[in-house]
Write a protein that holds these residues in place. Sequence first.
Motif, PDB file in Angstrom:
ATOM      1  N   ILE A 119       0.923  -1.194  -0.096  1.00  0.00           N
ATOM      2  CA  ILE A 119      -0.081  -0.195   0.433  1.00  0.00           C
ATOM      3  C   ILE A 119       1.137   1.269   0.348  1.00  0.00           C
ATOM      4  N   HIS A 120       0.509   2.433  -0.371  1.00  0.00           N
ATOM      5  CA  HIS A 120       1.191   3.714  -0.836  1.00  0.00           C
ATOM      6  C   HIS A 120       0.792   4.568   0.315  1.00  0.00           C
ATOM      7  N   VAL A 121       1.203   4.662   1.312  1.00  0.00           N
ATOM      8  CA  VAL A 121       0.502   5.239   2.609  1.00  0.00           C
ATOM      9  C   VAL A 121       0.239   6.896   2.220  1.00  0.00           C
ATOM     10  N   ASN A 122       1.569   7.243   1.552  1.00  0.00           N
ATOM     11  CA  ASN A 122       1.182   8.904   0.834  1.00  0.00           C
ATOM     12  C   ASN A 122       0.095   9.268   0.667  1.00  0.00           C
ATOM     13  N   THR A 123      -0.899   8.163  -0.514  1.00  0.00           N
ATOM     14  CA  THR A 123      -1.934   8.442  -0.784  1.00  0.00           C
ATOM     15  C   THR A 123      -3.187   8.154  -0.202  1.00  0.00           C
ATOM     16  N   ILE A 124      -2.747   6.862   0.874  1.00  0.00           N
ATOM     17  CA  ILE A 124      -3.761   7.506   2.253  1.00  0.00           C
ATOM     18  C   ILE A 124      -4.052   8.821   2.342  1.00  0.00           C
ATOM     19  N   LEU A 125      -2.666   8.764   3.597  1.00  0.00           N
ATOM     20  CA  LEU A 125      -2.848  10.047   3.781  1.00  0.00           C
ATOM     21  C   LEU A 125      -3.044  11.105   3.361  1.00  0.00           C
TER      22      LEU A 125
END
Length: 134
Positions: A119-125
């Motif tokens: 998961i690309h955490v930056n996208t979630i953030l």
Amino acid sequence: MPKDLILVGHGGFCDGLKESAEMIMGPQDHIHTVSLLPEEGVKDFEEKFRRVYDALDNPLVFADLLGGTPCNVVSKLIMEGKPIDLYAGMNLPMVIRFVNDSLLGTQSPYHDKASEMIIHVNTILSGMADDEDE
């Protein structure tokens, strides 16, 4: 459903992965590790793997890296007729899924779980930040 899992890989990765799984899920006597150490060669690793594999009844095998020596050694044994189910690219979610499957008596597609946990955490953030702006 395999009752044992063998983790194979380079250096201390397997042992660290098992320790991390145990930190989350408790002691795991049915997870075994076979590491290729810097001072060892292909034959050394194969001998260690065979000793662990031969003591178990149809274990599942997770390898750290497709094309690496540990995966290649196990692949060679498969090509020689050993009934080994081998997955490369192991990670902690795969190991936890194995433990959960063992507890529940289920069997999961391990490769699906591994890829869905990338998961690309930056996208979630950034999505969370967008929600705050509204």
